[in-house]
Scaffold this active site. Sequence first.
Site, short mmCIF file in Angstrom:
data_model
loop_
_atom_site.label_atom_id
_atom_site.label_comp_id
_atom_site.label_asym_id
_atom_site.label_seq_id
_atom_site.Cartn_x
_atom_site.Cartn_y
_atom_site.Cartn_z
N ALA A 1 11.39 -37.34 -7.85
CA ALA A 1 11.32 -37.77 -9.25
C ALA A 1 11.16 -39.28 -9.27
CB ALA A 1 12.59 -37.36 -9.99
N PHE B 1 11.22 -43.42 2.51
CA PHE B 1 10.76 -43.57 3.89
C PHE B 1 10.36 -42.23 4.49
CE2 PHE B 1 11.49 -43.59 8.47
CZ PHE B 1 10.68 -44.64 8.87
N LEU B 2 11.19 -41.20 4.33
CA LEU B 2 10.90 -39.90 4.93
C LEU B 2 9.65 -39.27 4.30
CD1 LEU B 2 11.71 -37.61 6.84
CD2 LEU B 2 13.15 -36.68 5.02
N GLU C 1 0.82 -1.20 0.00
CA GLU C 1 0.00 0.00 0.00
C GLU C 1 0.86 1.26 0.00
OE1 GLU C 1 -2.10 -2.96 2.84
OE2 GLU C 1 -0.09 -2.60 2.04
N ASP D 1 23.22 -39.98 -2.13
CA ASP D 1 23.29 -38.98 -3.21
C ASP D 1 24.35 -37.90 -2.97
OD1 ASP D 1 21.22 -40.39 -4.29
OD2 ASP D 1 19.67 -38.90 -3.86
#
EC number: 3.5.4.26
Length: 349
Positions: free
Chosen positions: A157, A294-295, A53, A208
């Site tokens: 994915a 799992f998570l 505003e 990973d």
Amino acid sequence: MNTAEKYMNRCLELAQLGAGSVAPNPMVGCVVVHEGKIIGEGYHQKCGEAHAEVNAIRSVKDKVLLKTSTLYVSLEPCAHFGKTPPCSDLIIEHQIPKVVVGSIDPFAAVAGKGIEKMEKAGIEVQLGVLEEECLWLNRRFFTFHQKKRPYLILKWAQTLDGFLDIDRAQQTFGQPTWISNELSRRQVHKQRTEEDAILVGTNTALKDNPSLTVREWVGKQPLRLLIDRKNRLAESLNLKDGSVPTVVFTEEKIDSKANLEYIRIDFDTNILPQLLAWLYARDIQSVIVEGGQFLIQSFIDQGLWDEAHVYFGNTFFVNGVPAPKLPVPPIRSENMHDTQLRFFVNRLK
């Protein structure tokens, strides 16, 4: 689309420009209209700086016109002193006769008080124009204040035959198994700039060795969150490199260091409410859960998710680690060359 919706839609377009820069504040857009013409517009650009505003009113060259104009704003003007003065006071000061509001602010310090103040000053207030769209825009902000937890976005994915990963041997650890394409990976990095934090579990970190940083887009780095019960992950992993702030949830007593904070939680009880309570206390409004099967499935099974972004790569694994299962169908999909991104929303919460 009627006249009020047309201008509110412009407010929403402006508000979106603040994505990734205004949290923990909401995204807000505002336009000032005089005799069917926009004479001023603005949006909340950065937390701690002027609200939408204020920027819209400042942009009006001839302030005299404000006395015969209508102000449209996607979220109720604030009525309290925070890092900036109340926007409702500024509107009253400039004697703007009518204000059109998209949605009420759930924040306790506002929650209808801005509207009440303006109406007491004789301003006509119209509510609920494109309300659903305004609520969706600030779903993170609303969830945080109403449910006292961050907005949760699941992301993974999977292959066309429903696998998240191959069954990997120890010698294949350290690099992710790519399923989606380069375009989708850039989209993932863009998303990281728009959320507050990103969470993975022990196995994902081990297999990973992700960095969870923004490298293929420009924007802020999310807070990295890692679950490591026994603190068994090596200091040499990317997540412990100290390049950006990182929090490790563990049951061990470990001293924190620069950009690497260790938080003890009780792993003998349900850890997800503990994580969410800690994140809420730290004003973390949104989290991408990018862990393994799992998570992610744990969040789904406990109903602790708001959105899911699932990338379907054009490949088959035949066997491996099954992808998580969602209890609802996608609301829409988007093709990215040979990868399809499907969006899910938790309507069951």
